[in-house]
Design a protein around this motif. Structure first.
Motif, PDB file in Angstrom:
ATOM      1  N   GLN A  79      32.697  44.555  32.287  1.00 48.46           N
ATOM      2  CA  GLN A  79      31.802  44.280  33.420  1.00 48.46           C
ATOM      3  C   GLN A  79      32.405  43.219  34.329  1.00 48.46           C
ATOM      4  N   LYS A  80      32.997  42.199  33.737  1.00 46.21           N
ATOM      5  CA  LYS A  80      33.640  41.128  34.507  1.00 46.21           C
ATOM      6  C   LYS A  80      34.792  41.712  35.323  1.00 46.21           C
ATOM      7  N   PHE A  81      35.565  42.606  34.728  1.00 47.58           N
ATOM      8  CA  PHE A  81      36.673  43.242  35.447  1.00 47.58           C
ATOM      9  C   PHE A  81      36.152  44.042  36.642  1.00 47.58           C
ATOM     10  N   ILE A  82      35.039  44.735  36.472  1.00 49.18           N
ATOM     11  CA  ILE A  82      34.441  45.501  37.571  1.00 49.18           C
ATOM     12  C   ILE A  82      34.023  44.558  38.699  1.00 49.18           C
ATOM     13  N   PRO A 140      35.987  30.068  50.654  1.00 51.42           N
ATOM     14  CA  PRO A 140      36.132  30.802  51.915  1.00 51.42           C
ATOM     15  C   PRO A 140      37.357  30.365  52.723  1.00 51.42           C
ATOM     16  N   SER A 141      37.813  29.149  52.532  1.00 48.98           N
ATOM     17  CA  SER A 141      38.975  28.659  53.284  1.00 48.98           C
ATOM     18  C   SER A 141      40.306  29.095  52.675  1.00 48.98           C
ATOM     19  N   ASP A 142      40.279  29.744  51.501  1.00 51.24           N
ATOM     20  CA  ASP A 142      41.518  30.202  50.878  1.00 51.24           C
ATOM     21  C   ASP A 142      42.189  31.273  51.719  1.00 51.24           C
ATOM     22  N   SER A 143      43.513  31.254  51.733  1.00 52.92           N
ATOM     23  CA  SER A 143      44.280  32.269  52.459  1.00 52.92           C
ATOM     24  C   SER A 143      44.244  33.586  51.690  1.00 52.92           C
ATOM     25  N   GLN A 144      44.669  34.651  52.338  1.00 51.95           N
ATOM     26  CA  GLN A 144      44.728  35.955  51.675  1.00 51.95           C
ATOM     27  C   GLN A 144      45.658  35.891  50.471  1.00 51.95           C
ATOM     28  N   ALA A 145      46.759  35.169  50.589  1.00 50.44           N
ATOM     29  CA  ALA A 145      47.703  35.038  49.472  1.00 50.44           C
ATOM     30  C   ALA A 145      47.042  34.323  48.293  1.00 50.44           C
ATOM     31  N   GLU A 146      46.268  33.279  48.571  1.00 51.84           N
ATOM     32  CA  GLU A 146      45.566  32.558  47.504  1.00 51.84           C
ATOM     33  C   GLU A 146      44.503  33.440  46.858  1.00 51.84           C
ATOM     34  N   LEU A 147      43.771  34.189  47.675  1.00 50.83           N
ATOM     35  CA  LEU A 147      42.766  35.105  47.135  1.00 50.83           C
ATOM     36  C   LEU A 147      43.429  36.156  46.242  1.00 50.83           C
ATOM     37  N   ARG A 148      44.548  36.714  46.705  1.00 51.97           N
ATOM     38  CA  ARG A 148      45.266  37.734  45.936  1.00 51.97           C
ATOM     39  C   ARG A 148      45.741  37.161  44.594  1.00 51.97           C
ATOM     40  N   GLN A 149      46.273  35.947  44.631  1.00 52.09           N
ATOM     41  CA  GLN A 149      46.766  35.314  43.411  1.00 52.09           C
ATOM     42  C   GLN A 149      45.618  35.100  42.407  1.00 52.09           C
ATOM     43  N   LYS A 150      44.474  34.652  42.873  1.00 50.11           N
ATOM     44  CA  LYS A 150      43.326  34.436  41.987  1.00 50.11           C
ATOM     45  C   LYS A 150      42.812  35.761  41.430  1.00 50.11           C
ATOM     46  N   TYR A 151      42.789  36.770  42.282  1.00 50.77           N
ATOM     47  CA  TYR A 151      42.371  38.089  41.820  1.00 50.77           C
ATOM     48  C   TYR A 151      43.313  38.606  40.736  1.00 50.77           C
ATOM     49  N   GLN A 152      44.620  38.541  40.986  1.00 48.28           N
ATOM     50  CA  GLN A 152      45.592  39.073  40.031  1.00 48.28           C
ATOM     51  C   GLN A 152      45.518  38.358  38.684  1.00 48.28           C
ATOM     52  N   LYS A 153      45.339  37.055  38.718  1.00 45.79           N
ATOM     53  CA  LYS A 153      45.231  36.284  37.475  1.00 45.79           C
ATOM     54  C   LYS A 153      44.016  36.741  36.660  1.00 45.79           C
ATOM     55  N   LEU A 154      42.865  36.877  37.336  1.00 44.31           N
ATOM     56  CA  LEU A 154      41.651  37.299  36.634  1.00 44.31           C
ATOM     57  C   LEU A 154      41.716  38.760  36.205  1.00 44.31           C
ATOM     58  N   ALA A 155      42.310  39.605  37.045  1.00 42.31           N
ATOM     59  CA  ALA A 155      42.419  41.025  36.700  1.00 42.31           C
ATOM     60  C   ALA A 155      43.251  41.208  35.438  1.00 42.31           C
ATOM     61  N   LEU A 156      44.336  40.458  35.319  1.00 43.35           N
ATOM     62  CA  LEU A 156      45.150  40.537  34.101  1.00 43.35           C
ATOM     63  C   LEU A 156      44.375  40.026  32.882  1.00 43.35           C
ATOM     64  N   LEU A 157      43.595  39.004  33.080  1.00 41.93           N
ATOM     65  CA  LEU A 157      42.835  38.417  31.984  1.00 41.93           C
ATOM     66  C   LEU A 157      41.744  39.360  31.474  1.00 41.93           C
ATOM     67  N   TYR A 158      41.085  40.078  32.385  1.00 37.52           N
ATOM     68  CA  TYR A 158      39.938  40.909  32.000  1.00 37.52           C
ATOM     69  C   TYR A 158      40.207  42.409  32.000  1.00 37.52           C
ATOM     70  N   HIS A 159      41.394  42.844  32.362  1.00 32.60           N
ATOM     71  CA  HIS A 159      41.675  44.279  32.407  1.00 32.60           C
ATOM     72  C   HIS A 159      41.472  44.886  31.021  1.00 32.60           C
ATOM     73  N   PRO A 160      40.741  46.011  30.941  1.00 34.96           N
ATOM     74  CA  PRO A 160      40.460  46.620  29.630  1.00 34.96           C
ATOM     75  C   PRO A 160      41.718  46.953  28.825  1.00 34.96           C
ATOM     76  N   ASP A 161      42.801  47.328  29.478  1.00 37.06           N
ATOM     77  CA  ASP A 161      44.030  47.659  28.750  1.00 37.06           C
ATOM     78  C   ASP A 161      44.744  46.424  28.215  1.00 37.06           C
ATOM     79  N   LYS A 162      44.410  45.254  28.711  1.00 39.62           N
ATOM     80  CA  LYS A 162      45.055  44.015  28.285  1.00 39.62           C
ATOM     81  C   LYS A 162      44.255  43.277  27.218  1.00 39.62           C
ATOM     82  N   ARG A 163      43.074  43.779  26.901  1.00 42.36           N
ATOM     83  CA  ARG A 163      42.197  43.127  25.929  1.00 42.36           C
ATOM     84  C   ARG A 163      42.709  43.404  24.515  1.00 42.36           C
ATOM     85  N   HIS A 164      42.549  42.455  23.633  1.00 45.74           N
ATOM     86  CA  HIS A 164      42.966  42.617  22.241  1.00 45.74           C
ATOM     87  C   HIS A 164      41.926  43.420  21.477  1.00 45.74           C
TER      88      HIS A 164
END
Length: 150
Positions: free
Chosen positions: A56-59, A19-43
């Motif tokens: 489901q994780k991406f959702i 909860p103490s993370d800044s918006q920039a930190e939250l955005r960075q964590k989101y982007q990292k996970l979104a790239l990892l789990y995005h259906p188009d990026k999956r092998h």
């Protein structure tokens, strides 16, 4: 992952954030996970079950960002988390509906009598932020339930 109270997930936990993370930190964590789990990026060499789990994780990640990425929804979620934490830390003695409280016109607040003889007093803006109200004479706490706003 759930918050341990009700059925709503812990959106911070889903992003691996605090909860103490800044918006920039939250955005960075989101982007990292979104790239990892995005259906188009999956092998293509993963099983259908793992692919469905990843989708489901991406959702969940997207939903977490929808809530935590917006200042208004993040603030509302933080207040709900605080209420849940307070309920776990300080047991609620009773649940009442807002309609059961009495409106004191002159002093512009709601009140409800406590069994100790004191009163639970809340102004309207307090009830917009939290649903827990302390007695003014003892350590008892009530949860004020409000009709859902549609």
């Amino acid at each position: 992952m759930t918050s341990g109270y009700g059925t709503e997930p812990d959106w911070y936990s889903i992003l691996g954030a605090h909860p103490s993370d800044s918006q920039a930190e939250l955005r960075q964590k989101y982007q990292k996970l979104a790239l990892l789990y995005h259906p188009d990026k999956r092998h293509g060499d993963i099983s259908p079950e793992r692919d469905a789990e990843g989708a489901q994780k991406f959702i969940e990640i997207s939903r977490a960002w929808t809530i935590l990425g917006n200042e208004e929804t993040k603030h509302a979620y933080d207040l709900q988390r605080r209420d849940r934490e307070m309920t776990r830390s300080f047991p609620v003695d009773n649940q009442i509906h807002l309609e059961e409280m009495i409106w004191h016109e002159d002093e512009e607040h709601f009140y409800y009598s406590c069994r100790c003889g004191g009163q639970y007093i809340a102004i309207e803006t307090d009830l917009e932020q939290t649903s827990l109200v302390n007695c003014d004479s003892c350590s008892l706490i009530i949860e004020v339930l409000q009709a859902s706003r549609s």
